[in-house]
Design an enzyme around this catalytic site. Structure first.
Site, PDB file in Angstrom:
ATOM      1  N   LYS A 192       0.873  -1.189   0.000  1.00  0.00           N
ATOM      2  CA  LYS A 192       0.000   0.000   0.000  1.00  0.00           C
ATOM      3  C   LYS A 192       0.898   1.223   0.000  1.00  0.00           C
ATOM      4  CE  LYS A 192      -3.726   0.364   0.147  1.00  0.00           C
ATOM      5  NZ  LYS A 192      -4.609   0.564  -1.014  1.00  0.00           N
ATOM      6  N   HIS A 328      -9.939  -7.145  -4.220  1.00  0.00           N
ATOM      7  CA  HIS A 328      -9.663  -6.070  -3.281  1.00  0.00           C
ATOM      8  C   HIS A 328     -10.093  -6.490  -1.873  1.00  0.00           C
ATOM      9  CE1 HIS A 328     -11.776  -2.800  -1.108  1.00  0.00           C
ATOM     10  NE2 HIS A 328     -10.678  -2.123  -1.367  1.00  0.00           N
TER      11      HIS A 328
HETATM   12  O1  GKR Z   1      -7.363  -0.197   4.202  1.00  0.00           O
HETATM   13  O2  GKR Z   1      -6.412   1.729   3.950  1.00  0.00           O
HETATM   14  C1  GKR Z   1      -6.903   0.694   3.508  1.00  0.00           C
HETATM   15  C2  GKR Z   1      -6.908   0.516   2.041  1.00  0.00           C
HETATM   16  O3  GKR Z   1      -6.401   1.617   1.386  1.00  0.00           O
HETATM   17  C3  GKR Z   1      -8.284   0.179   1.561  1.00  0.00           C
HETATM   18  O4  GKR Z   1      -9.233   1.037   2.076  1.00  0.00           O
HETATM   19  C4  GKR Z   1      -8.350   0.147   0.092  1.00  0.00           C
HETATM   20  O5  GKR Z   1      -9.646   0.132  -0.339  1.00  0.00           O
HETATM   21  O6  GKR Z   1      -7.084  -1.857   0.259  1.00  0.00           O
HETATM   22  C5  GKR Z   1      -7.819  -1.075  -0.519  1.00  0.00           C
HETATM   23  C6  GKR Z   1      -7.261  -0.878  -1.905  1.00  0.00           C
HETATM   24  O7  GKR Z   1      -6.708  -1.801  -2.431  1.00  0.00           O
HETATM   25  O8  GKR Z   1      -7.434   0.194  -2.484  1.00  0.00           O
HETATM   26 MG    MG Z   2      -6.498  -0.706  -4.293  1.00  0.00          MG
END
Ligand code: GKR
Ligand code: MG
Length: 433
Positions: A192, A328
């Site tokens: 991420k 996702h």
């Molecule tokens: O959990 O902060 C998080 C992610 O950024 C999530 O909200 C995203 O929707 O994991 C997700 C993604 O792949 O974009």
């Molecule tokens: Mg994503």
């Protein structure tokens, strides 16, 4: 057979301070457990996003579900479940699970999962075997790495540490990945991004490649934090590292922005696939994304895409279009874990390991009987049990519901958390770099 009771249990799950371009996770993630019972004594369960929006959508669908035959799902989908296509359903500004335009679709998805659980139990078959049989016996997941602050979630007397500590540098991210791979056996890696300067995130991916080698496909997902220019720069810099089963996920906002990044990378001979769960959030988005070449890997989700069967339909549609499919994830418990595993196993086109936040939730907060779902070599094996293959531990549900009732917040707001704990002036700016 008719559905005779419908109950919802909001729960709060300890969640570490992990970061994304949306901001910071709060000490507790919100989820909702749905329980349906039938007049002949079968119970079906599901898990959905949490907070007021999700609960309102579940309350709204309830009158249509009570008295319904769980085998008859089409009418509910057509009359209620289809997503609102009249405005912005993307996840550019709203985190998944907070956009009111897919609230009904998410409520439908939970009902569908619980009905499939019921049907599976009625006929003595696992859910994936009700839907045409398994394309694979186990669902592979990836190591989902997050930049994070120290701590393992929870608040006050309930605050905890985790085994990962603070990870805000390439070196600590390699350590986080090593720990996850050793513990769960993952074979693919997702970082991420959109949190630190792009050059540091590029260096993080390079460090992961040096440490784990080309046998572990890599992807990076900054949730639209980059301009087209920066996205092309990252795609160019990580040309080697993101090849061989990797992808560049939602580098920039909008279908048009993604298409421009793709065009400019291809013009330089760089064929790194672009993946998306931000620009593409439902079946109606797939053809436009394909036509403009904005997205080469669609990230499904059995929650906001409208259920396990829609993930399977998406897989077939993408197969026909020559587009890849992956999955996702948001924070979730074991019920969603099994919903995701069944969805993956009935989708022949799912050739990438799926995302999961599951390792970020602690063992103490699991709501299924017998404790957490196990990963075997990074994959979840479909148990030889009917339905979703799990049962609820109602003491645990009660404990997490009590915790939810004491919380002061009722929605996910990562920007507010960021201002509270990291930087009082923080705003979500797109593109940030
Ligand atoms: O959990 O902060 C998080 C992610 O950024 C999530 O909200 C995203 O929707 O994991 C997700 C993604 O792949 O974009
Ligand atoms: Mg994503």
């Amino acid at each position: 057979m008719r559905i005779s009771s419908f109950s919802i249990h909001p729960v709060a799950v300890a969640d570490p301070p992990i970061r994304s371009s949306y901001g910071l996770h709060s000490p507790y993630a919100l989820r909702t457990i749905l329980i349906l019972n039938t007049d002949d004594g079968i119970t079906g369960i599901a898990e959905a996003h949490g907070g007021d929006g999700s609960i309102a959508a579940l309350n709204a669908i309830q009158p249509m579900v009570l008295g319904m035959d769980p085998f008859q799902l089409h009418a509910l989908w057509s009359n209620w479940g289809k997503p609102d296509t009249s405005g912005d359903r993307s996840q550019t500004w709203m985190v998944p699970g907070e956009n009111p335009r897919d609230a009904r679709t998410r409520a439908f998805a939970a009902v569908e999962a619980a009905c499939l659980d019921i049907i599976g139990k009625a006929v003595g078959k696992p859910v994936c075997d009700l839907l045409g049989g398994r394309a694979r016996d186990a669902a592979p997941f990836s190591a989902y790495l997050f930049y994070k602050h120290a701590g393992g979630g929870g608040e006050g007397a309930d605050a905890r540490e985790d085994e990962y500590g603070e990870c805000l540098s390439p070196e600590t991210m390699v350590r986080q990945c090593r720990q996850m791979i050793e513990k769960y056996g993952y074979k693919e890696i997702k970082l991420k991004g959109g949190v630190l300067e792009p050059e540091i995130e590029i260096e993080t991916i390079r460090a992961l490649r040096r440490e784990f080698g080309p046998g572990y496909p890599l992807r990076i997902d900054p949730n639209c934090a980059w301009s087209v220019e920066t996205s092309v720069h990252v795609g160019r810099s990580l040309r080697e590292e993101l090849s061989g089963g990797g992808y560049l996920e939602d580098p920039t906002a909008s279908m048009e922005g993604m298409a421009e990044v793709r065009k400019r990378l291809l013009a330089e001979g760089i064929d790194t696939p672009l993946a998306s769960n931000v620009a593409v959030t439902g079946l109606d988005d797939v053809v436009p994304a394909w036509r403009t070449d904005a997205v080469q890997v669609v990230l499904s989700d059995p929650h906001y895409w409208g259920g396990i069967r829609n993930v399977q339909r998406l897989s077939d549609l993408c197969d026909a279009l020559g587009v890849g499919v992956s999955m996702h994830s948001n924070n979730h418990l074991g019920v969603s874990m099994m919903i995701m595993a069944h969805a993956c196993c009935v989708s022949p086109g799912m050739h990438f390991a799926c995302d999961t936040h599951y390792p970020w939730q602690s063992e103490q907060d699991e709501v299924i009987e017998g404790g957490r779902v196990k990963f075997v070599e990074g994959a979840v094996v479909i148990p030889d049990k009917p339905g979703l293959g799990i049962e609820l531990d109602m003491d645990q549900v009660g404990r997490l519901e009590e915790r939810y009732n004491k919380l002061t917040y009722r929605k996910r707001d990562d920007a507010a958390e960021m201002r509270k704990h990291v930087d009082p002036a923080w705003q979500r700016i797109l593109p940030r770099w």
